[in-house]
Scaffold this active site. Structure first.
Site, PDB file in Angstrom:
ATOM      1  N   ASP A 108     -30.484  40.959  59.418  1.00 49.60           N
ATOM      2  CA  ASP A 108     -29.485  40.259  58.612  1.00 49.60           C
ATOM      3  C   ASP A 108     -28.164  40.263  59.388  1.00 49.60           C
ATOM      4  O   ASP A 108     -27.959  39.436  60.271  1.00 49.60           O
ATOM      5  CB  ASP A 108     -29.387  40.956  57.248  1.00 49.60           C
ATOM      6  CG  ASP A 108     -28.458  40.249  56.277  1.00 49.60           C
ATOM      7  OD1 ASP A 108     -28.071  39.110  56.549  1.00 49.60           O
ATOM      8  OD2 ASP A 108     -28.119  40.836  55.229  1.00 49.60           O
ATOM      9  N   VAL A 158     -34.057  38.031  49.788  1.00 49.04           N
ATOM     10  CA  VAL A 158     -35.498  37.975  49.514  1.00 49.04           C
ATOM     11  C   VAL A 158     -36.042  39.361  49.175  1.00 49.04           C
ATOM     12  O   VAL A 158     -35.447  40.378  49.520  1.00 49.04           O
ATOM     13  CB  VAL A 158     -36.273  37.400  50.722  1.00 49.04           C
ATOM     14  CG1 VAL A 158     -35.902  35.949  50.964  1.00 49.04           C
ATOM     15  CG2 VAL A 158     -36.034  38.229  51.989  1.00 49.04           C
TER      16      VAL A 158
HETATM   17  P1  IMP Z   1     -28.532  44.395  58.549  1.00 43.84           P
HETATM   18  O1  IMP Z   1     -28.141  45.770  58.981  1.00 43.84           O
HETATM   19  O2  IMP Z   1     -27.411  43.689  57.849  1.00 43.84           O
HETATM   20  O3  IMP Z   1     -29.157  43.543  59.634  1.00 43.84           O
HETATM   21  O4  IMP Z   1     -29.572  44.528  57.382  1.00 43.84           O
HETATM   22  C1  IMP Z   1     -30.789  45.057  57.541  1.00 43.84           C
HETATM   23  C2  IMP Z   1     -31.193  45.840  56.309  1.00 43.84           C
HETATM   24  O5  IMP Z   1     -30.651  45.318  55.102  1.00 43.84           O
HETATM   25  C3  IMP Z   1     -32.677  45.726  56.191  1.00 43.84           C
HETATM   26  O6  IMP Z   1     -33.261  46.871  56.723  1.00 43.84           O
HETATM   27  C4  IMP Z   1     -32.921  45.604  54.704  1.00 43.84           C
HETATM   28  O7  IMP Z   1     -33.202  46.866  54.154  1.00 43.84           O
HETATM   29  C5  IMP Z   1     -31.632  45.117  54.107  1.00 43.84           C
HETATM   30  N1  IMP Z   1     -31.673  43.676  53.774  1.00 43.84           N
HETATM   31  C6  IMP Z   1     -31.041  42.660  54.428  1.00 43.84           C
HETATM   32  N2  IMP Z   1     -31.307  41.472  53.859  1.00 43.84           N
HETATM   33  C7  IMP Z   1     -32.134  41.732  52.827  1.00 43.84           C
HETATM   34  C8  IMP Z   1     -32.786  40.887  51.838  1.00 43.84           C
HETATM   35  O8  IMP Z   1     -32.675  39.655  51.804  1.00 43.84           O
HETATM   36  N3  IMP Z   1     -33.560  41.541  50.933  1.00 43.84           N
HETATM   37  C9  IMP Z   1     -33.744  42.883  50.925  1.00 43.84           C
HETATM   38  N4  IMP Z   1     -33.162  43.707  51.818  1.00 43.84           N
HETATM   39  C10 IMP Z   1     -32.371  43.133  52.761  1.00 43.84           C
END
Ligand code: IMP
Ligand code: MG
Length: 180
Positions: A108, A158
């Site tokens: 994300d 999601v």
């Molecule tokens: P990042 O550190 O922002 O890249 O996010 C990664 C973490 O956020 C993932 O390991 C997920 O646990 C959580 N996450 C990000 N987007 C979603 C989503 O759409 N649904 C559920 N969990 C998410």
């Protein structure tokens, strides 16, 4: 059938169904097996979100494999990243000079993968190869990319196939979008 409806009652639509995920995992596993340097792999699974994806992917990779899990958290239950990646374990697996396959459920903002990758490199591993089931089509806040991506999806929240909202829906066999 009742069970399926019961589990999925809050789901607005299915984005990626089970059959399509399985087919994609066959291809991803073959790609990883082809591209990884010879020898054994240490897979590091980020909990909790990646456990379903990792279980299905790693069973498709026909070579010696060690599996470690790391508990990290960045969302703290809601639908917005908190911006801080917390390591919840007391110690890290020994990755000295090893090739690591780091698996997360979704890319994300990129903070989680970057924080864990940097940490593993500090611990002295030879290389970190990254794999995610999903990658959101949005600008990353950290410079990080996944070497292996199951599916690119739009910028929406999601659930299912390991991904949660407030701890629920991880057991849905598909990836879907919740009702507003
Ligand atoms: P990042 O550190 O922002 O890249 O996010 C990664 C973490 O956020 C993932 O390991 C997920 O646990 C959580 N996450 C990000 N987007 C979603 C989503 O759409 N649904 C559920 N969990 C998410
Ligand atoms: Mg989560």
């Amino acid at each position: 059938m009742g069970d399926e409806l019961g589990r999925a009652a809050d789901v607005d639509r299915v984005l990626i169904d089970e059959k399509i995920i399985e087919k994609r995992l066959d291809a991803m596993a073959a790609e990883i097996d082809r591209e990884f340097p010879a020898g054994s792999i240490v897979a590091i699974v980020l909990l909790k979100g990646a456990f379903v994806f990792a279980a299905d992917l790693l069973r498709r990779i026909p070579r010696p494999l060690e599996i470690e899990c790391l508990n990290v958290s960045s969302y703290h239950g809601g639908t917005e990243s908190s911006g801080v990646v917390k390591f919840l374990d007391h110690s890290l697996p020994d990755v000295q000079d090893r090739h690591v396959l780091l698996l997360d459920d979704i890319l994300d903002t990129g903070r989680t993968l970057k924080a864990v990758r940097d940490r593993l490199l500090l611990e002295g591993c030879a290389a970190v190869h990254t794999g995610v089931l999903l990658a959101k089509d949005r600008p990353r806040e950290e410079e990080v990319q996944a070497d292996y991506v199951g599916f690119e999806i739009g910028d929406e929240f999601v659930v299912g196939y390991g991904l949660d909202y407030k701890g629920r829906y991880r057991n849905l066999p598909f990836v879907g979008v919740l009702k507003p």
